[in-house]
Write an enzyme that holds these catalytic residues in place. Structure first.
Site, mmCIF file in Angstrom:
data_model
loop_
_atom_site.group_PDB
_atom_site.id
_atom_site.type_symbol
_atom_site.label_atom_id
_atom_site.label_comp_id
_atom_site.label_asym_id
_atom_site.label_seq_id
_atom_site.Cartn_x
_atom_site.Cartn_y
_atom_site.Cartn_z
ATOM 1 N N LYS A 149 0.826 -1.219 0.000
ATOM 2 C CA LYS A 149 0.000 0.000 0.000
ATOM 3 C C LYS A 149 0.859 1.267 0.000
ATOM 4 O O LYS A 149 0.402 2.320 -0.456
ATOM 5 C CB LYS A 149 -1.035 -0.014 1.144
ATOM 6 N N THR A 203 -3.548 5.851 4.068
ATOM 7 C CA THR A 203 -2.276 6.297 3.485
ATOM 8 C C THR A 203 -2.456 6.960 2.127
ATOM 9 O O THR A 203 -1.697 7.856 1.773
ATOM 10 C CB THR A 203 -1.307 5.098 3.309
#
Ligand SMILES: NC(=O)c1ccc[n+]([C@@H]2O[C@H](COP(=O)([O-])OP(=O)(O)OC[C@H]3O[C@@H](n4cnc5c(N)ncnc54)[C@H](O)[C@@H]3O)[C@@H](O)[C@H]2O)c1
Length: 333
Positions: free
Chosen positions: A189, A246
């Protein structure tokens, strides 16, 4: 009260230490950058990496690994992924026989492609190792924003012990028995976060970002499954949970680094401007190599890698992605 050693006094180590200091633990903080640690001790605040969060409680700033580790029942490695090997190697001689170790680094080691538990497992008994991951920006954790993470260990008792140590009304833990999936999801990610930043910086909109994250998550899951992880982990806290936080937040240095690249900055200048480690920039290369090795089709991850490395412009990468042959969405369940 328990003694907890932090190896690495950067953003996240500092933020997590406030949770434990708030519960009355003794905090032994060690950092290889002793000037930074001295400033932190003098200010009782980490002005370099987590400004605005005052440190209160039983803090001890240590000059050596030995000083930090010798009485610690719990140890947190809180440093960038590429430094974990040297840090665990230096620490191992001083770790107590009953100590529980965790590492919050999110990345894969360059060259070896190893996950953090694989690196640590070369030096330390993994029965006493706990992987911790999830949506947890240091900037928010440090000011008491309710935060939920997942933990995984070969030995459930170790994860439960760490979960009990950390649990408060502001910090909640779920257990997960797929450590490999958690580590891969967390690392992958970060690359998507750089990509989201690039798309944002280049002026693409919400439609583009949402598609990129959805398809990117499917690519990450496909790689994880081929490597032995469970697909559901990629839809849990360490996966989609961390991806949401994020890839859509200005707190993420990966996102900010990508945004500078999307605005036309050279990657090396973007890294310099951020001034802290952007894990995704390094993991992009490892993922590119893993995709090649495993034969998993990862067009979004490969496009991010190519933009970071100056092999293609953002516009050409986007055109290539949009004009790929028509096909079905992936199906894992
Ligand atoms: N910042 C966040 O919100 C956050 C949240 C969860 C996980 N993480 C992950 O945690 C890891 C660390 O991130 P961070 O934001 O705390 O990093 P950071 O760059 O803020 O700080 C890292 C610290 O580690 C120290 N260090 C480096 N090598 C060392 C060594 N060998 N021994 C002791 N100290 C050493 C550095 O001097 C620095 O103070 C990364 O993998 C990141 O992806 C970060």
């Amino acid at each position: 009260m328990k003694t907890v050693a932090f190896i690495g006094g950067g953003s996240f180590g500092t933020a997590l230490s406030t949770v434990l200091a708030g519960k009355g633990c003794r905090i032994n903080m060690y950092d290889i950058d002793q000037d930074h640690l001295a400033r932190m001790a003098a200010d009782m605040e980490n002005k370099d990496y987590l400004p605005g969060v005052k440190l209160t409680g039983d803090y001890h700033f240590c000059k050596t690994n030995e000083e930090a580790l010798k009485d610690a029942e719990f140890i947190v490695f809180a440093l960038p992924a590429q430094h974990v090997r040297s840090a665990i190697k230096a620490a191992v001689p001083y770790i107590r026989e009953d100590a529980i170790v965790t590492c919050i680094s999110k990345g894969l080691e360059q060259k070896t492609h190893k996950r953090m538990s694989e690196v640590i497992g070369e030096y330390f008994d993994l029965d006493r190792y706990v992987c911790m991951s999830g949506p947890s920006h240091a900037e928010e954790l440090g000011i008491g924003v309710p935060t939920v993470v997942a933990m995984s260990s070969k030995k459930e008792e170790s994860a439960i012990a760490l979960a009990e140590l950390l649990s408060t009304n502001k910090f909640r833990v779920y257990l997960n028995d797929d450590m490999q999936g958690m580590e891969l999801a967390a690392s992958l990610k970060n690359v998507l976060a750089v990509g989201s930043g690039i798309a944002n910086g280049a002026g693409y909109g919400d439609n583009t970002l949402a598609a990129m994250l959805t398809i990117g998550c499917a690519e990450a899951t496909a790689l994880g499954v081929v490597m032995g992880a469970r697909p559901s982990t990629f839809f849990g806290l360490a996966g989609i949970g961390d991806m949401i936080v994020t890839c859509t937040s200005i707190h993420s240095r990966n996102f900010r680094c990508g945004r500078l690249i999307g605005q036309g900055k050279k990657p090396e200048d973007a890294i310099k401007e951020i001034g802290m480690v952007s894990e995704g920039m390094y993991t992009a290369e490892v993922v590119h190599e893993l995709a090649e090795q495993t034969g998993v089709e990862m067009p979004i991850f490969n496009a991010i890698y190519d933009v970071i490395n100056g092999n293609i412009t953002v516009k050409d990468a986007m055109d290539d992605l949009m004009l790929r042959p028509i096909g079905y969405e992936r199906d894992y369940l």
